[in-house]
Design a protein around this motif. Sequence first.
Motif, PDB file in Angstrom:
ATOM      1  N   ALA A  80       0.848  -1.207   0.000  1.00  0.00           N
ATOM      2  CA  ALA A  80       0.000   0.000   0.000  1.00  0.00           C
ATOM      3  C   ALA A  80       0.874   1.243   0.000  1.00  0.00           C
ATOM      4  O   ALA A  80       0.576   2.238  -0.668  1.00  0.00           O
ATOM      5  CB  ALA A  80      -0.920  -0.006   1.224  1.00  0.00           C
ATOM      6  N   THR A  81       1.995   1.182   0.713  1.00  0.00           N
ATOM      7  CA  THR A  81       2.895   2.341   0.787  1.00  0.00           C
ATOM      8  C   THR A  81       3.524   2.621  -0.578  1.00  0.00           C
ATOM      9  O   THR A  81       3.793   3.767  -0.932  1.00  0.00           O
ATOM     10  CB  THR A  81       3.977   2.081   1.870  1.00  0.00           C
ATOM     11  OG1 THR A  81       3.305   1.679   3.059  1.00  0.00           O
ATOM     12  CG2 THR A  81       4.800   3.314   2.151  1.00  0.00           C
ATOM     13  N   LEU A  82       3.733   1.556  -1.368  1.00  0.00           N
ATOM     14  CA  LEU A  82       4.228   1.753  -2.744  1.00  0.00           C
ATOM     15  C   LEU A  82       3.084   2.151  -3.684  1.00  0.00           C
ATOM     16  O   LEU A  82       3.287   2.281  -4.885  1.00  0.00           O
ATOM     17  CB  LEU A  82       4.892   0.464  -3.258  1.00  0.00           C
ATOM     18  CG  LEU A  82       6.193   0.023  -2.563  1.00  0.00           C
ATOM     19  CD1 LEU A  82       6.710  -1.278  -3.170  1.00  0.00           C
ATOM     20  CD2 LEU A  82       7.263   1.108  -2.650  1.00  0.00           C
ATOM     21  N   GLY A  83       1.881   2.263  -3.145  1.00  0.00           N
ATOM     22  CA  GLY A  83       0.735   2.708  -3.939  1.00  0.00           C
ATOM     23  C   GLY A  83      -0.145   1.572  -4.431  1.00  0.00           C
ATOM     24  O   GLY A  83      -1.171   1.813  -5.067  1.00  0.00           O
ATOM     25  N   TYR A  84       0.238   0.311  -4.150  1.00  0.00           N
ATOM     26  CA  TYR A  84      -0.521  -0.821  -4.691  1.00  0.00           C
ATOM     27  C   TYR A  84      -1.712  -1.180  -3.807  1.00  0.00           C
ATOM     28  O   TYR A  84      -1.571  -1.377  -2.604  1.00  0.00           O
ATOM     29  CB  TYR A  84       0.356  -2.081  -4.794  1.00  0.00           C
ATOM     30  CG  TYR A  84       1.383  -2.023  -5.885  1.00  0.00           C
ATOM     31  CD1 TYR A  84       1.009  -2.136  -7.219  1.00  0.00           C
ATOM     32  CD2 TYR A  84       2.728  -1.849  -5.573  1.00  0.00           C
ATOM     33  CE1 TYR A  84       1.963  -2.078  -8.228  1.00  0.00           C
ATOM     34  CE2 TYR A  84       3.685  -1.793  -6.569  1.00  0.00           C
ATOM     35  CZ  TYR A  84       3.293  -1.900  -7.900  1.00  0.00           C
ATOM     36  OH  TYR A  84       4.230  -1.849  -8.891  1.00  0.00           O
ATOM     37  N   ASP A  85      -2.847  -1.304  -4.446  1.00  0.00           N
ATOM     38  CA  ASP A  85      -3.995  -1.914  -3.802  1.00  0.00           C
ATOM     39  C   ASP A  85      -3.720  -3.430  -3.823  1.00  0.00           C
ATOM     40  O   ASP A  85      -3.172  -3.922  -4.802  1.00  0.00           O
ATOM     41  CB  ASP A  85      -5.224  -1.602  -4.668  1.00  0.00           C
ATOM     42  CG  ASP A  85      -6.468  -1.570  -3.842  1.00  0.00           C
ATOM     43  OD1 ASP A  85      -6.354  -1.601  -2.618  1.00  0.00           O
ATOM     44  OD2 ASP A  85      -7.554  -1.521  -4.446  1.00  0.00           O
ATOM     45  N   THR A  86      -4.070  -4.153  -2.789  1.00  0.00           N
ATOM     46  CA  THR A  86      -3.790  -5.601  -2.808  1.00  0.00           C
ATOM     47  C   THR A  86      -5.055  -6.414  -2.547  1.00  0.00           C
ATOM     48  O   THR A  86      -5.988  -5.947  -1.893  1.00  0.00           O
ATOM     49  CB  THR A  86      -2.770  -5.994  -1.701  1.00  0.00           C
ATOM     50  OG1 THR A  86      -3.231  -5.480  -0.449  1.00  0.00           O
ATOM     51  CG2 THR A  86      -1.382  -5.486  -1.985  1.00  0.00           C
ATOM     52  N   THR A  87      -5.047  -7.631  -3.072  1.00  0.00           N
ATOM     53  CA  THR A  87      -6.017  -8.645  -2.655  1.00  0.00           C
ATOM     54  C   THR A  87      -5.171  -9.852  -2.254  1.00  0.00           C
ATOM     55  O   THR A  87      -3.969  -9.892  -2.550  1.00  0.00           O
ATOM     56  CB  THR A  87      -6.971  -9.053  -3.790  1.00  0.00           C
ATOM     57  OG1 THR A  87      -6.189  -9.379  -4.940  1.00  0.00           O
ATOM     58  CG2 THR A  87      -7.932  -7.936  -4.139  1.00  0.00           C
ATOM     59  N   PRO A 111      -3.997   9.037  -3.874  1.00  0.00           N
ATOM     60  CA  PRO A 111      -3.051   8.735  -2.811  1.00  0.00           C
ATOM     61  C   PRO A 111      -3.000   7.237  -2.518  1.00  0.00           C
ATOM     62  O   PRO A 111      -3.868   6.483  -2.972  1.00  0.00           O
ATOM     63  CB  PRO A 111      -3.634   9.511  -1.618  1.00  0.00           C
ATOM     64  CG  PRO A 111      -5.103   9.615  -1.905  1.00  0.00           C
ATOM     65  CD  PRO A 111      -5.227   9.697  -3.393  1.00  0.00           C
ATOM     66  N   ALA A 112      -1.991   6.843  -1.758  1.00  0.00           N
ATOM     67  CA  ALA A 112      -1.783   5.416  -1.447  1.00  0.00           C
ATOM     68  C   ALA A 112      -2.980   4.865  -0.676  1.00  0.00           C
ATOM     69  O   ALA A 112      -3.635   5.597   0.064  1.00  0.00           O
ATOM     70  CB  ALA A 112      -0.516   5.278  -0.621  1.00  0.00           C
ATOM     71  N   PRO A 113      -3.271   3.563  -0.824  1.00  0.00           N
ATOM     72  CA  PRO A 113      -4.379   2.942  -0.072  1.00  0.00           C
ATOM     73  C   PRO A 113      -4.207   3.126   1.448  1.00  0.00           C
ATOM     74  O   PRO A 113      -3.083   3.286   1.927  1.00  0.00           O
ATOM     75  CB  PRO A 113      -4.294   1.465  -0.466  1.00  0.00           C
ATOM     76  CG  PRO A 113      -3.568   1.450  -1.764  1.00  0.00           C
ATOM     77  CD  PRO A 113      -2.621   2.607  -1.734  1.00  0.00           C
ATOM     78  N   PRO A 114      -5.326   3.101   2.205  1.00  0.00           N
ATOM     79  CA  PRO A 114      -5.292   3.455   3.633  1.00  0.00           C
ATOM     80  C   PRO A 114      -4.303   2.656   4.485  1.00  0.00           C
ATOM     81  O   PRO A 114      -3.759   3.180   5.452  1.00  0.00           O
ATOM     82  CB  PRO A 114      -6.734   3.193   4.101  1.00  0.00           C
ATOM     83  CG  PRO A 114      -7.558   3.180   2.866  1.00  0.00           C
ATOM     84  CD  PRO A 114      -6.678   2.831   1.712  1.00  0.00           C
ATOM     85  N   TYR A 119       2.564   1.916   7.901  1.00  0.00           N
ATOM     86  CA  TYR A 119       3.934   1.524   7.558  1.00  0.00           C
ATOM     87  C   TYR A 119       4.950   1.972   8.620  1.00  0.00           C
ATOM     88  O   TYR A 119       5.837   1.211   9.005  1.00  0.00           O
ATOM     89  CB  TYR A 119       4.330   2.079   6.175  1.00  0.00           C
ATOM     90  CG  TYR A 119       5.713   1.644   5.802  1.00  0.00           C
ATOM     91  CD1 TYR A 119       5.952   0.379   5.277  1.00  0.00           C
ATOM     92  CD2 TYR A 119       6.812   2.481   6.062  1.00  0.00           C
ATOM     93  CE1 TYR A 119       7.234  -0.048   4.990  1.00  0.00           C
ATOM     94  CE2 TYR A 119       8.094   2.059   5.776  1.00  0.00           C
ATOM     95  CZ  TYR A 119       8.305   0.795   5.240  1.00  0.00           C
ATOM     96  OH  TYR A 119       9.581   0.371   4.967  1.00  0.00           O
ATOM     97  N   GLY A 120       4.800   3.205   9.108  1.00  0.00           N
ATOM     98  CA  GLY A 120       5.757   3.753  10.079  1.00  0.00           C
ATOM     99  C   GLY A 120       5.780   2.982  11.389  1.00  0.00           C
ATOM    100  O   GLY A 120       6.731   3.102  12.173  1.00  0.00           O
ATOM    101  N   GLU A 121       4.745   2.180  11.646  1.00  0.00           N
ATOM    102  CA  GLU A 121       4.690   1.433  12.918  1.00  0.00           C
ATOM    103  C   GLU A 121       5.456   0.111  12.833  1.00  0.00           C
ATOM    104  O   GLU A 121       5.742  -0.502  13.856  1.00  0.00           O
ATOM    105  CB  GLU A 121       3.235   1.130  13.327  1.00  0.00           C
ATOM    106  CG  GLU A 121       2.288   2.317  13.287  1.00  0.00           C
ATOM    107  CD  GLU A 121       2.790   3.523  14.068  1.00  0.00           C
ATOM    108  OE1 GLU A 121       3.553   3.340  15.036  1.00  0.00           O
ATOM    109  OE2 GLU A 121       2.433   4.655  13.680  1.00  0.00           O
ATOM    110  N   LEU A 122       5.771  -0.332  11.605  1.00  0.00           N
ATOM    111  CA  LEU A 122       6.411  -1.660  11.473  1.00  0.00           C
ATOM    112  C   LEU A 122       7.713  -1.732  12.265  1.00  0.00           C
ATOM    113  O   LEU A 122       7.984  -2.719  12.944  1.00  0.00           O
ATOM    114  CB  LEU A 122       6.705  -1.968   9.995  1.00  0.00           C
ATOM    115  CG  LEU A 122       5.515  -2.168   9.065  1.00  0.00           C
ATOM    116  CD1 LEU A 122       5.999  -2.375   7.634  1.00  0.00           C
ATOM    117  CD2 LEU A 122       4.699  -3.364   9.512  1.00  0.00           C
TER     118      LEU A 122
END
Length: 328
Positions: A80-87, A111-114, A119-122
């Motif tokens: 999501a941080t790279l902008g990709y929506d995922t399934t 903008p990037a998916p929610p 990401y910053g918490e990882l």
Amino acid sequence: MTTTRATEPLLDRDEVGFLIRAAGTAPSMHNTQPWRFEINGPVIDVILDADRSLPAEDRSGRLILIGLGAATFNLRVAAATLGYDTTFATEPDPDRQDIVTRVFLGSRQTPAPPLARLYGELGRRHTYRGPMTPIRIPATVCQLVVAAARCEGADLSWLSQAGNQRLESILRLADDLDLHDEDRLTEREQWVGGERVVDGVPVEALGSLPTSAAMVRDLSAGFERSDRGTAAFEHQPLIGILTTPGDRPSEWLRAGMALQHALLTATSCDLAASFLNQALEYTQLRSQVQELVGSDIRPQLILRFGFPAEEGTDTPRRSWPQTVTEWH
Ligand SMILES: Cc1cc2nc3c(=O)[nH]c(=O)nc-3n(C[C@H](O)[C@H](O)[C@H](O)COP(=O)(O)O)c2cc1C
């Protein structure tokens, strides 16, 4: 205009490193990091590395799948941080039982998916085994953590004071069983304590020893006591039990995704968490915990939350290229 040749991988090396490093920060029982990854264009397979299983403490393979579910959730956050929506799919290939989840990268969005906001918490999240401060957690924050678990198809039930007391007696029974099980103790010594540089739980991460009876799990099971400080632990810990509707492997993977979504959300509110799973590793004790949450759902993890009173400690990880076995 530049075009991408069909034979070129979709992701470049920097992007693969970004995704796989993020996946690898996931929690796993004894920090075994039981995963590897295969990347094929927009498809990332999360694979169970059976050489990193815990046959004595995780006979059914439930806990290993929870860790793999957490790694899958991290992949989705980084994508999501790279902008990709995922399934994603769980157990996607009947001919490859070792592939436990498959993440599909969809279209790139701005903008990037929610999920990107986590990401910053990882890098901030780690298992914290020390005492919590007496500061009470606002009810709205507890609700956020529950909502995060629910997004992934699991739930989190908070225990009442009476529930805590009941759980405490079950935990003591489990601790006692642990101490008399040679196979478990041997496995524990293999992964826990001492200095660790790529995997396992180093002594610094074991946390302080409680000065009086407390609801914590001393992973060292009696060894590794001399180098550790002591501390008074909170009297009324906030305990949540993560549950799923059923108890199939796909639900264990879901529990892992819910665990990680809840933990990252808690981290974003400066909360720390530790695990009290000993009571779920014995069938007869797991049914006693079951009574605390209701007969129609299955307990998967027991977590203690709070604002940490001491500094937490990171655990090591393998480098990401060691975990990618195919990349096209
Ligand atoms: C399924 C699962 C079960 C775990 N059980 C315990 C446990 O019973 N006691 C404990 O102290 N930590 C437990 N952990 C935490 C791991 O030890 C921890 O995730 C690992 O050492 C990596 O450290 P980190 O979480 O700080 O990144 C568990 C983690 C997972 C995913």
